[in-house]
Scaffold this motif. Structure first.
Motif, PDB file in Angstrom:
ATOM      1  N   ASP A 102      -4.303   8.290   2.106  1.00  0.00           N
ATOM      2  CA  ASP A 102      -4.933   7.847   0.915  1.00  0.00           C
ATOM      3  C   ASP A 102      -5.820   9.003   0.147  1.00  0.00           C
ATOM      4  OD1 ASP A 102      -3.600   5.330   0.976  1.00  0.00           O
ATOM      5  OD2 ASP A 102      -5.399   4.258   1.758  1.00  0.00           O
ATOM      6  N   TYR A 112      -5.684   5.771  -9.879  1.00  0.00           N
ATOM      7  CA  TYR A 112      -5.485   5.070  -8.669  1.00  0.00           C
ATOM      8  C   TYR A 112      -5.937   3.969  -8.385  1.00  0.00           C
ATOM      9  CZ  TYR A 112      -5.217   4.894  -3.368  1.00  0.00           C
ATOM     10  OH  TYR A 112      -5.165   4.631  -2.235  1.00  0.00           O
ATOM     11  N   GLY A 114      -6.615   0.918  -5.520  1.00  0.00           N
ATOM     12  CA  GLY A 114      -6.815   0.881  -4.292  1.00  0.00           C
ATOM     13  C   GLY A 114      -6.116  -0.528  -3.788  1.00  0.00           C
ATOM     14  N   VAL A 115      -6.189  -0.630  -2.345  1.00  0.00           N
ATOM     15  CA  VAL A 115      -5.980  -1.949  -1.554  1.00  0.00           C
ATOM     16  C   VAL A 115      -5.990  -2.909  -2.430  1.00  0.00           C
ATOM     17  CG1 VAL A 115      -5.563  -2.695   0.544  1.00  0.00           C
ATOM     18  CG2 VAL A 115      -5.853  -0.418   0.507  1.00  0.00           C
ATOM     19  N   ARG A 134      -2.554   0.181  -4.281  1.00  0.00           N
ATOM     20  CA  ARG A 134      -2.096   1.340  -3.634  1.00  0.00           C
ATOM     21  C   ARG A 134      -1.168   2.360  -4.457  1.00  0.00           C
ATOM     22  NH1 ARG A 134      -2.302   0.249   2.623  1.00  0.00           N
ATOM     23  NH2 ARG A 134      -4.116   1.642   3.194  1.00  0.00           N
ATOM     24  N   SER A 152       2.599   7.386  -5.856  1.00  0.00           N
ATOM     25  CA  SER A 152       2.405   6.499  -4.712  1.00  0.00           C
ATOM     26  C   SER A 152       2.569   5.136  -5.205  1.00  0.00           C
ATOM     27  CB  SER A 152       1.400   6.485  -3.894  1.00  0.00           C
ATOM     28  OG  SER A 152       0.265   5.944  -4.652  1.00  0.00           O
ATOM     29  N   ARG A 261       0.688  -2.501   0.488  1.00  0.00           N
ATOM     30  CA  ARG A 261       0.007  -2.081  -0.727  1.00  0.00           C
ATOM     31  C   ARG A 261      -1.167  -2.955  -0.782  1.00  0.00           C
ATOM     32  NH1 ARG A 261       4.541  -1.877  -5.271  1.00  0.00           N
ATOM     33  NH2 ARG A 261       5.885  -0.260  -4.466  1.00  0.00           N
ATOM     34  N   ARG A 264      -4.963  -3.884   4.054  1.00  0.00           N
ATOM     35  CA  ARG A 264      -5.794  -2.815   4.329  1.00  0.00           C
ATOM     36  C   ARG A 264      -5.462  -2.473   6.040  1.00  0.00           C
ATOM     37  NH1 ARG A 264     -10.036  -0.403   1.743  1.00  0.00           N
ATOM     38  NH2 ARG A 264     -10.007  -2.175   0.335  1.00  0.00           N
TER      39      ARG A 264
END
Length: 314
Positions: A102, A112, A114-115, A134, A152, A261, A264
């Protein structure tokens, strides 16, 4: 042995590793009487083996409907410490690998998510990029071209019209060039999948190109031409934008990559035969643990959750 002392571990003390291995095999269901007899023989061989297996059951047995025995507790010596240490080291290593990946992606990315997060990005030309969890993009605009690199995950693009500067999404050693307004690109394996919401997209990969029309989808792998476009349910294919995951006969490995995705941690499909099994269903991406439970039940698989960050399906 005096109180407070322990037997020193020997070079051949593999009880912890063997206990974890037996736990996984028991969780899957031993296939023969010979294997069952081998397990009982191993556990009865010495107190070290029995103690290590009891420790693994104490930590994870509830996941398999197993419980530690009610007999007198065996002293906690090196076998039990070995089992606990092996699990801790494995979970820590997996968590570290995920975090490093990450971090490396974030360093390259301009945007970006995040999760478990979805993000809408307004690009400088008036186009819009919506990032799934993600997921990340790098923006490389020039006077001649508007290029976005999908680093990603998955993203949906609503493209502002500008005939003088093509809008190109680079993904998995291929690209998708907008010939209209809205489309979705997802990294899959070594390649990518392109789904068109409106108008058309030119997909290039492996030295060849194909035009994907509205309501169609195409995919490609590294160094290979994109597949012939197929008609799909676009609303289902882009359901992540509404917090849903809708899949129809998709390989389990691909589904787990998507579920990752929103989770965590690390989800790994142990057996290749299980990873290739097909999954269908409608899932709520807000609850990754529930998705795993539903997949377990529908495919008759088993999951071991070593920690909240490490889940193994087999």
């Amino acid at each position: 042995m005096m109180p407070g002392t322990e037997t020193p571990p020997s070079d051949s003390d593999d009880a912890g590793d063997e206990a974890i291995d037996w736990f996984v095999r028991l969780r899957a269901g031993l296939s023969s009487d010979e294997e069952k007899a081998a397990f009982e023989q191993w556990r009865a061989k010495d107190a070290e083996n029995a103690a290590a297996f009891e420790e693994v059951l104490r930590m994870f047995g509830h996941l398999a409907g197993m419980s530690p025995s009610r007999r007198a507790q065996t002293p906690r010596h090196s076998g039990r410490r070995h089992a606990a240490a092996a699990v801790a080291v494995l979970a820590a290593a997996l968590a570290l690998l995920l975090s490093l990946g990450d971090v490396a992606t974030r360093l390259r990315a301009d945007h970006y998510a995040g999760v478990g997060e979805r993000k809408v990005v307004a690009l400088e030309d008036g186009s819009k990029a919506e990032l799934d969890a993600r997921s990340s993009i790098a923006v490389r605009y020039s006077a001649a071209e508007r290029r976005v690199i999908l680093l990603s995950g998955e993203a949906w693009f609503d493209v502002a019209r500008d005939p003088a500067r093509p809008f190109v999404v680079e993904a998995g050693e291929g690209s998708a060039t907008a010939l209209g307004t809205a489309f979705d690109v997802a990294l899959i394996g070594s390649g990518a999948r392109v789904t068109v919401n409106e108008h058309r997209v030119l997909v290039m990969s492996g030295g060849a190109s194909v035009v994907v029309e509205e309501g169609q989808q195409s995919a490609y792998e590294r160094d290979a031409a994109a597949g012939a476009p197929e008609t799909v349910d676009v609303e289902a294919a882009t359901a992540w934008r509404r917090g849903k995951l809708i899949v129809t006969k998709l390989p389990l490995g691909d589904v787990l990559a998507t579920v990752g995705r929103y989770h965590r941690g690390f989800i790994y499909c142990v057996e290749p035969s299980a990873c290739s099994r097909r999954v269908s269903g409608v899932f709520d991406v807000a609850d990754a643990a529930q998705i795993i439970s539903e997949i377990e039940m529908s495919l008759g698989l088993r999951a071991i959750r070593l920690t909240p960050f490490a889940t193994f399906l087999y």
